[in-house]
Design a protein around this motif. Sequence first.
Motif, PDB file in Angstrom:
ATOM      1  N   TYR A 198      -6.872  -2.955  20.758  1.00  9.84           N
ATOM      2  CA  TYR A 198      -7.372  -1.804  20.004  1.00  9.84           C
ATOM      3  C   TYR A 198      -6.544  -1.571  18.741  1.00  9.84           C
ATOM      4  CZ  TYR A 198     -10.506  -0.410  23.789  1.00  9.84           C
ATOM      5  OH  TYR A 198     -11.508  -0.377  24.723  1.00  9.84           O
ATOM      6  N   ASN A 199      -7.220  -1.044  17.725  1.00  7.93           N
ATOM      7  CA  ASN A 199      -6.599  -0.754  16.439  1.00  7.93           C
ATOM      8  C   ASN A 199      -6.202   0.725  16.422  1.00  7.93           C
ATOM      9  OD1 ASN A 199      -5.952  -0.297  13.786  1.00  7.93           O
ATOM     10  ND2 ASN A 199      -7.832  -1.150  12.925  1.00  7.93           N
ATOM     11  N   ALA A 200      -4.932   1.026  16.671  1.00  9.19           N
ATOM     12  CA  ALA A 200      -4.479   2.402  16.844  1.00  9.19           C
ATOM     13  C   ALA A 200      -4.736   3.257  15.611  1.00  9.19           C
ATOM     14  CB  ALA A 200      -2.988   2.423  17.196  1.00  9.19           C
ATOM     15  N   ARG A 201      -4.539   2.708  14.423  1.00 11.90           N
ATOM     16  CA  ARG A 201      -4.740   3.495  13.207  1.00 11.90           C
ATOM     17  C   ARG A 201      -6.186   3.964  13.087  1.00 11.90           C
ATOM     18  NH1 ARG A 201      -7.014   2.723   8.437  1.00 11.90           N
ATOM     19  NH2 ARG A 201      -6.285   3.910   6.613  1.00 11.90           N
ATOM     20  N   ASP A 202      -7.113   3.042  13.283  1.00 15.04           N
ATOM     21  CA  ASP A 202      -8.524   3.422  13.152  1.00 15.04           C
ATOM     22  C   ASP A 202      -8.989   4.294  14.321  1.00 15.04           C
ATOM     23  OD1 ASP A 202      -8.503   2.029  10.825  1.00 15.04           O
ATOM     24  OD2 ASP A 202     -10.149   0.669  11.313  1.00 15.04           O
ATOM     25  N   LEU A 203      -8.406   4.123  15.502  1.00 17.12           N
ATOM     26  CA  LEU A 203      -8.734   5.013  16.619  1.00 17.12           C
ATOM     27  C   LEU A 203      -8.321   6.436  16.291  1.00 17.12           C
ATOM     28  CD1 LEU A 203      -7.751   2.964  19.810  1.00 17.12           C
ATOM     29  CD2 LEU A 203     -10.044   3.399  18.901  1.00 17.12           C
ATOM     30  N   LEU A 204      -7.210   6.592  15.574  1.00 16.02           N
ATOM     31  CA  LEU A 204      -6.777   7.921  15.155  1.00 16.02           C
ATOM     32  C   LEU A 204      -7.786   8.538  14.196  1.00 16.02           C
ATOM     33  CD1 LEU A 204      -4.669  10.174  15.001  1.00 16.02           C
ATOM     34  CD2 LEU A 204      -3.518   8.866  13.203  1.00 16.02           C
ATOM     35  N   LEU A 205      -8.248   7.752  13.227  1.00 14.32           N
ATOM     36  CA  LEU A 205      -9.237   8.249  12.266  1.00 14.32           C
ATOM     37  C   LEU A 205     -10.539   8.643  12.969  1.00 14.32           C
ATOM     38  CD1 LEU A 205      -8.757   5.637   9.376  1.00 14.32           C
ATOM     39  CD2 LEU A 205      -7.851   7.971   9.498  1.00 14.32           C
TER      40      LEU A 205
END
Length: 211
Positions: A66-73
């Motif tokens: 998973y891409n943590a930065r984009d999950l945050l967005l």
Amino acid sequence: MPVSRRDLLAGLAGTLAGTLPGLNRAYAAALAGAPVPAAAAPVRLWLRREGTGEEVSAIVRTPGGYNARDLLLLSWLLRDVRDGSSAVWIDPRLFDLLAAVQGAMSAVHGSAVPLIVTSGYRTPRHNAGIEGAARGSLHLAGLAADVKAAGYAPDAVAVAGALCGRGGIGIYPTFCHLDLGQARSWAGGRKRPPAGQPVPGTPITQPKEPT
């Protein structure tokens, strides 16, 4: 025995037909024949938020995870905009589901179709103020989203949800509810009657006798 996607959709359409009236079988057939994205490809998701105009085009995950930065967005986009913009981390499996739904619909449409989020995470206070909302709504835990797609009826989103996920699917007059809970389906709310037809529940006066 292996089951084809077309056979799967046919079965799902039959299962949902009783609880989701107006199911578009032609759409279901087209969806069943849509190409399946390569498993190793990045999982992409394009969301818009109704009411705020925000938009996120993200990579949910890559073959490496998973891409943590984009999950945050994406989690921020699904915040409770009706209660102080309270936000929580959304279960990434929900974004997997939304990405699969969007990908299937886009394949049938012929170009990318963004999903429009009408409700994501809800605070307990907000949820308690919604008439008919379940006390244990999965919106409270970041496990559900209400979405729609421009140019498509809610039942079209529901068909894609049935193909791509195994959770709850609810059809409402203007959106489709998708969640990560137990597999179930329902139709909620009253759909608007055809143009020119009186709305049930509207007060009337005694009609005059014909002259």
